[in-house]
Design an enzyme around this catalytic site. Structure first.
Site, PDB file in Angstrom:
ATOM      1  N   GLY A  46      38.970  32.297  44.516  1.00 31.47           N
ATOM      2  CA  GLY A  46      37.564  32.776  43.833  1.00 31.47           C
ATOM      3  C   GLY A  46      37.667  32.807  42.477  1.00 31.47           C
ATOM      4  O   GLY A  46      38.654  33.091  41.868  1.00 31.47           O
ATOM      5  N   GLN A  51      34.818  35.585  34.358  1.00 32.08           N
ATOM      6  CA  GLN A  51      36.059  35.635  34.285  1.00 32.08           C
ATOM      7  C   GLN A  51      36.149  34.117  33.117  1.00 32.08           C
ATOM      8  O   GLN A  51      37.239  33.984  32.725  1.00 32.08           O
ATOM      9  CB  GLN A  51      36.782  35.138  35.406  1.00 32.08           C
ATOM     10  CG  GLN A  51      36.940  36.054  36.470  1.00 32.08           C
ATOM     11  CD  GLN A  51      37.697  36.247  37.749  1.00 32.08           C
ATOM     12  OE1 GLN A  51      36.922  35.709  38.589  1.00 32.08           O
ATOM     13  NE2 GLN A  51      38.997  36.196  37.527  1.00 32.08           N
ATOM     14  N   CYS A  94      44.510  38.021  41.386  1.00 31.73           N
ATOM     15  CA  CYS A  94      43.216  37.930  40.622  1.00 31.73           C
ATOM     16  C   CYS A  94      43.799  36.609  39.423  1.00 31.73           C
ATOM     17  O   CYS A  94      44.460  36.928  38.786  1.00 31.73           O
ATOM     18  CB  CYS A  94      42.762  39.135  39.985  1.00 31.73           C
ATOM     19  SG  CYS A  94      41.065  38.795  39.032  1.00 31.73           S
ATOM     20  N   LEU A  95      42.813  35.820  39.245  1.00 34.52           N
ATOM     21  CA  LEU A  95      43.101  34.880  37.954  1.00 34.52           C
ATOM     22  C   LEU A  95      43.165  35.465  36.857  1.00 34.52           C
ATOM     23  O   LEU A  95      43.589  35.005  35.621  1.00 34.52           O
ATOM     24  CB  LEU A  95      42.200  33.778  38.003  1.00 34.52           C
ATOM     25  CG  LEU A  95      42.287  32.682  39.308  1.00 34.52           C
ATOM     26  CD1 LEU A  95      41.298  31.649  39.333  1.00 34.52           C
ATOM     27  CD2 LEU A  95      43.642  32.097  39.472  1.00 34.52           C
ATOM     28  N   HIS A 136      35.482  41.428  46.449  1.00 35.08           N
ATOM     29  CA  HIS A 136      36.429  41.178  44.919  1.00 35.08           C
ATOM     30  C   HIS A 136      35.852  40.623  43.991  1.00 35.08           C
ATOM     31  O   HIS A 136      35.954  41.068  42.800  1.00 35.08           O
ATOM     32  CB  HIS A 136      37.813  40.722  45.470  1.00 35.08           C
ATOM     33  CG  HIS A 136      38.713  40.197  44.003  1.00 35.08           C
ATOM     34  ND1 HIS A 136      39.911  40.717  44.108  1.00 35.08           N
ATOM     35  CD2 HIS A 136      38.381  39.413  42.998  1.00 35.08           C
ATOM     36  CE1 HIS A 136      40.468  40.279  42.969  1.00 35.08           C
ATOM     37  NE2 HIS A 136      39.573  39.557  42.285  1.00 35.08           N
ATOM     38  N   GLU A 137      35.209  39.339  44.179  1.00 33.61           N
ATOM     39  CA  GLU A 137      34.433  38.600  43.169  1.00 33.61           C
ATOM     40  C   GLU A 137      32.999  39.376  42.868  1.00 33.61           C
ATOM     41  O   GLU A 137      32.669  39.503  41.766  1.00 33.61           O
ATOM     42  CB  GLU A 137      34.098  37.310  43.862  1.00 33.61           C
ATOM     43  CG  GLU A 137      35.136  36.217  44.160  1.00 33.61           C
ATOM     44  CD  GLU A 137      36.205  36.358  42.966  1.00 33.61           C
ATOM     45  OE1 GLU A 137      35.796  36.501  41.856  1.00 33.61           O
ATOM     46  OE2 GLU A 137      37.449  35.972  43.109  1.00 33.61           O
ATOM     47  N   HIS A 140      33.551  41.853  40.163  1.00 34.46           N
ATOM     48  CA  HIS A 140      33.695  41.195  38.862  1.00 34.46           C
ATOM     49  C   HIS A 140      32.413  41.139  38.002  1.00 34.46           C
ATOM     50  O   HIS A 140      32.233  41.608  36.855  1.00 34.46           O
ATOM     51  CB  HIS A 140      34.235  39.988  38.793  1.00 34.46           C
ATOM     52  CG  HIS A 140      35.696  39.676  39.084  1.00 34.46           C
ATOM     53  ND1 HIS A 140      36.527  40.107  37.967  1.00 34.46           N
ATOM     54  CD2 HIS A 140      36.441  39.039  39.750  1.00 34.46           C
ATOM     55  CE1 HIS A 140      37.808  39.933  38.297  1.00 34.46           C
ATOM     56  NE2 HIS A 140      37.793  39.171  39.389  1.00 34.46           N
TER      57      HIS A 140
HETATM   58 ZN    ZN Z   1      39.541  38.332  40.360  1.00 30.94          ZN
END
Ligand code: ZN
Length: 171
Positions: A46, A51, A94-95, A136-137, A140
């Site tokens: 994701g 991000q 998470c990236l 989660h996304e 963000h």
């Molecule tokens: Zn994330």
């Protein structure tokens, strides 16, 4: 298509709230294609536009198993309209917090409305990993990273490790 650099904590852009997309056009689709390529390259399941430094309410998610064909979905201006009382715990990563994982508890299921890649209104009832991933996304887009749910001590430890990881990668 292009691979976009992914921001990591403690970048302050990750704390900002993203703005709704006004129009789904070819220019936006080109950006979303880049988001997808960047997510696969990372690799991750994701990615939110913030991000890669763009404060727009766009997510891309692909939770298909590794041994199956890719199944990417774009969620533009997503809104969570319902969450289950049942909770589920996932070991989230998470990236933007590379190499760090923590158990996070969230509603096990959720419903969301969104606009798709073609500009059409859609609704989804998500369960399992997809439900976790959407929540989660979505966080963000509101300036929240999963480590914000952890204790202050654990959070600063994660941030320290990420800084070290990023520095070593640059060397
Ligand atoms: Zn994330």
């Amino acid at each position: 298509m292009a691979i976009l650099p992914i921001l990591t904590v403690p970048d302050t852009i990750l704390k900002k709230k993203s703005k709704p997309v006004k129009k789904v056009d070819d220019k936006l689709r080109a950006f979303m294609d880049d988001m997808l390529e960047s997510m696969y390259d990372a690799p991750g399941v994701g990615l939110a536009a913030v991000q890669v430094g763009k404060l727009l309410r766009i997510l891309v998610i692909d939770v298909s198993p590794d041994d199956e064909d890719p199944d990417p979905h774009f969620y533009i201006n997503p809104e969570i309209t319902w969450t289950s009382e049942d909770l589920a715990v996932y070991n989230e990563g998470c990236l933007s917090v590379p190499e760090q994982y923590a158990d996070i508890e969230r509603p096990a299921e959720c419903k969301a409305t969104f606009i798709d890649y073609d500009g059409e209104n859609q609704e989804i009832h998500a369960k399992g990993l997809l439900a976790t991933c959407i929540q989660h996304e979505m966080d963000h887009l509101n300036g929240i990273v999963f480590i914000d749910y952890l204790s202050k001590i654990k959070r600063s430890m994660f941030v320290r490790k990420v800084k070290k990881f990023v520095k070593e990668k640059e060397e």
